[in-house]
Design a protein around this motif. Sequence first.
Motif, PDB file in Angstrom:
ATOM      1  N   TRP A  36       0.808  -1.216  -0.035  1.00 39.18           N
ATOM      2  CA  TRP A  36      -0.106  -0.092  -0.135  1.00 39.18           C
ATOM      3  C   TRP A  36       0.968   1.237  -0.014  1.00 39.18           C
ATOM      4  O   TRP A  36       1.817   1.306   0.809  1.00 39.18           O
ATOM      5  CB  TRP A  36      -0.874  -0.037   0.903  1.00 39.18           C
ATOM      6  N   TYR A  37       0.515   2.187  -0.747  1.00 33.44           N
ATOM      7  CA  TYR A  37       1.325   3.392  -0.847  1.00 33.44           C
ATOM      8  C   TYR A  37       0.045   4.527  -0.624  1.00 33.44           C
ATOM      9  O   TYR A  37      -0.994   4.289  -0.882  1.00 33.44           O
ATOM     10  CB  TYR A  37       1.973   3.703  -2.313  1.00 33.44           C
ATOM     11  N   ARG A  38       0.649   5.612  -0.441  1.00 34.30           N
ATOM     12  CA  ARG A  38      -0.377   6.784  -0.371  1.00 34.30           C
ATOM     13  C   ARG A  38       0.146   8.074  -0.911  1.00 34.30           C
ATOM     14  O   ARG A  38       1.591   8.200  -1.096  1.00 34.30           O
ATOM     15  CB  ARG A  38      -0.523   7.382   1.161  1.00 34.30           C
ATOM     16  N   SER A  40      -0.195  12.014  -0.841  1.00 35.41           N
ATOM     17  CA  SER A  40      -0.748  12.863  -0.007  1.00 35.41           C
ATOM     18  C   SER A  40      -1.219  14.171  -1.159  1.00 35.41           C
ATOM     19  O   SER A  40      -0.642  14.198  -2.179  1.00 35.41           O
ATOM     20  CB  SER A  40       0.004  13.431   1.005  1.00 35.41           C
ATOM     21  N   ARG A  48       4.492   9.204  -4.070  1.00 32.03           N
ATOM     22  CA  ARG A  48       3.980   8.022  -3.443  1.00 32.03           C
ATOM     23  C   ARG A  48       4.894   7.651  -2.459  1.00 32.03           C
ATOM     24  O   ARG A  48       5.924   7.196  -2.597  1.00 32.03           O
ATOM     25  CB  ARG A  48       3.474   7.350  -4.330  1.00 32.03           C
ATOM     26  N   VAL A  51       3.590   2.786   2.415  1.00 33.96           N
ATOM     27  CA  VAL A  51       2.851   2.448   3.754  1.00 33.96           C
ATOM     28  C   VAL A  51       3.239   1.453   4.242  1.00 33.96           C
ATOM     29  O   VAL A  51       3.438   1.211   5.582  1.00 33.96           O
ATOM     30  CB  VAL A  51       1.242   2.750   3.608  1.00 33.96           C
ATOM     31  N   GLU A  92      -2.956  11.819   7.593  1.00 31.43           N
ATOM     32  CA  GLU A  92      -2.696  10.795   6.809  1.00 31.43           C
ATOM     33  C   GLU A  92      -3.952  10.664   5.570  1.00 31.43           C
ATOM     34  O   GLU A  92      -4.163   9.813   4.772  1.00 31.43           O
ATOM     35  CB  GLU A  92      -2.884   9.496   7.816  1.00 31.43           C
ATOM     36  N   ALA A  94      -5.179  11.172   2.212  1.00 28.97           N
ATOM     37  CA  ALA A  94      -4.420  10.783   0.903  1.00 28.97           C
ATOM     38  C   ALA A  94      -5.313   9.789   0.316  1.00 28.97           C
ATOM     39  O   ALA A  94      -6.388   9.276   0.481  1.00 28.97           O
ATOM     40  CB  ALA A  94      -3.051  10.107   1.202  1.00 28.97           C
ATOM     41  N   TYR A  96      -4.892   6.084  -1.204  1.00 26.40           N
ATOM     42  CA  TYR A  96      -4.116   5.063  -1.260  1.00 26.40           C
ATOM     43  C   TYR A  96      -4.186   4.160  -2.296  1.00 26.40           C
ATOM     44  O   TYR A  96      -5.354   3.857  -2.998  1.00 26.40           O
ATOM     45  CB  TYR A  96      -4.799   4.436   0.116  1.00 26.40           C
ATOM     46  N   TYR A  97      -3.243   3.733  -2.649  1.00 20.28           N
ATOM     47  CA  TYR A  97      -2.777   2.723  -4.001  1.00 20.28           C
ATOM     48  C   TYR A  97      -2.397   1.507  -3.434  1.00 20.28           C
ATOM     49  O   TYR A  97      -1.347   1.112  -2.621  1.00 20.28           O
ATOM     50  CB  TYR A  97      -2.044   3.401  -5.073  1.00 20.28           C
ATOM     51  N   GLY A 116      -6.500   3.571  -7.005  1.00 20.32           N
ATOM     52  CA  GLY A 116      -6.416   4.454  -5.779  1.00 20.32           C
ATOM     53  C   GLY A 116      -7.786   4.576  -5.129  1.00 20.32           C
ATOM     54  O   GLY A 116      -8.813   4.488  -5.876  1.00 20.32           O
ATOM     55  N   GLN A 118      -9.595   7.321  -2.151  1.00 20.32           N
ATOM     56  CA  GLN A 118      -9.596   8.329  -1.435  1.00 20.32           C
ATOM     57  C   GLN A 118      -9.789   8.101   0.099  1.00 20.32           C
ATOM     58  O   GLN A 118     -11.053   7.676   0.322  1.00 20.32           O
ATOM     59  CB  GLN A 118     -10.444   9.714  -1.970  1.00 20.32           C
TER      60      GLN A 118
END
Length: 123
Positions: A36-38, A40, A48, A51, A92, A94, A96-97, A116, A118
């Motif tokens: 998981w990445y975010r 912002s 990115r 996480v 936090e 963002a 999230y992908y 992604g 939101q």
Amino acid sequence: QVQLKESGGGLVQAGGSLRLSCAATGNLASVNQMAWYRQSPGKRREERALVAAITSDGNTNYADSVKDRFSIFENRTKNALFLQRNSLRAEETAVYYCNAEGTIGAGAPVTTWGRGTQVTISA
């Protein structure tokens, strides 16, 4: 090829919890790691931030800021990846992908991203 689809985003108050899901389809045998990445607000795609990640043999890795609050886990029977997020913080917020790192063909690396989801955390 692998396809990823995230769900579970939304609006939540600071201090609350939220679970994100990622449905994976395709040639999952080629995947070495999922994460998981975010991204912002105001940040570019290249910015990115990781996480949490989980390898194909179950090893996990977390960003320092989320250790002890977030948990990444998977359901291999259902080809699903999850991110349980507790004690959420406003910063936090963002998109999230879901991300998959794997190989194709003779071992060439390939990276797959979902579209992604939101997550907005109100203070």
